[in-house]
Design a protein around this motif. Sequence first.
Motif, PDB file in Angstrom:
ATOM      1  N   GLU A 157      -3.165  -2.370  -7.501  1.00  0.00           N
ATOM      2  CA  GLU A 157      -4.338  -2.906  -6.812  1.00  0.00           C
ATOM      3  C   GLU A 157      -5.572  -2.941  -7.703  1.00  0.00           C
ATOM      4  N   ASP A 158      -5.549  -2.237  -8.838  1.00  0.00           N
ATOM      5  CA  ASP A 158      -6.710  -2.186  -9.723  1.00  0.00           C
ATOM      6  C   ASP A 158      -6.755  -3.326 -10.729  1.00  0.00           C
ATOM      7  N   ASP A 159      -5.615  -3.982 -10.977  1.00  0.00           N
ATOM      8  CA  ASP A 159      -5.604  -5.078 -11.947  1.00  0.00           C
ATOM      9  C   ASP A 159      -4.463  -6.035 -11.624  1.00  0.00           C
ATOM     10  N   PRO A 165       0.837  -1.203   0.000  1.00  0.00           N
ATOM     11  CA  PRO A 165       0.000   0.000   0.000  1.00  0.00           C
ATOM     12  C   PRO A 165       0.871   1.251   0.000  1.00  0.00           C
ATOM     13  N   LEU A 166       0.413   2.290  -0.683  1.00  0.00           N
ATOM     14  CA  LEU A 166       1.177   3.534  -0.721  1.00  0.00           C
ATOM     15  C   LEU A 166       1.404   4.076   0.676  1.00  0.00           C
ATOM     16  N   SER A 167       0.481   3.841   1.594  1.00  0.00           N
ATOM     17  CA  SER A 167       0.632   4.359   2.948  1.00  0.00           C
ATOM     18  C   SER A 167       1.766   3.680   3.699  1.00  0.00           C
ATOM     19  N   GLY A 170       2.568   5.388 -12.005  1.00  0.00           N
ATOM     20  CA  GLY A 170       2.216   4.973 -13.350  1.00  0.00           C
ATOM     21  C   GLY A 170       2.414   3.483 -13.538  1.00  0.00           C
ATOM     22  N   PRO A 171       1.943   2.955 -14.652  1.00  0.00           N
ATOM     23  CA  PRO A 171       2.073   1.511 -14.903  1.00  0.00           C
ATOM     24  C   PRO A 171       3.540   1.111 -15.033  1.00  0.00           C
TER      25      PRO A 171
END
Length: 172
Positions: free
Chosen positions: A42-44, A7-9, A63-64
Amino acid sequence: MTDMPIPLSDMSDDPAPGSDSNTQEPRLWRDDGWTARVIKNEDDEGWAVAMIMDGEPEPALVGPWTMGRDKKNPKPLDSAAFRTLVKTASEFLRRHEQQLHAMLHKNITVTAGSAQIGVTLDIIPDEDHPYALLSAHDEAGDQLAQVRVAPIFKLNAASAEAWIEDGFRKPG
């Protein structure tokens, strides 16, 4: 390394005390005031790279990121990719700062009589009490007037000329 999402956090970017601030690992590269961290998207099913400027709490750019040859794990970071990412993130920040400056600082030059008068509007985005400063300067750059106005004041040729003609009184 695992394929677990990060996670970014959880991305603490401050090096441990006494450690070398330059890191060159397949998923973490730190140098020149920047950190690149490859993370699970986390989206794909893919991967992403987050670029964080030292001292900043959030990434400047996410970014990807390219999949590796096994089509499961990310391609490792390398020097060329890191340099490209730093350049891209730096340009992104610079464009953002330029856009913010353009939104907060407007200027126009109008003719009043035979004089050219520069009129500026500087918006002060205070969280509690935002306001703007409307200023007029002569051709030599000397300030003729300055008044505090609402941050929604619309500066254009007509409003500048009307302010000048009204003796630089605060616009209603």
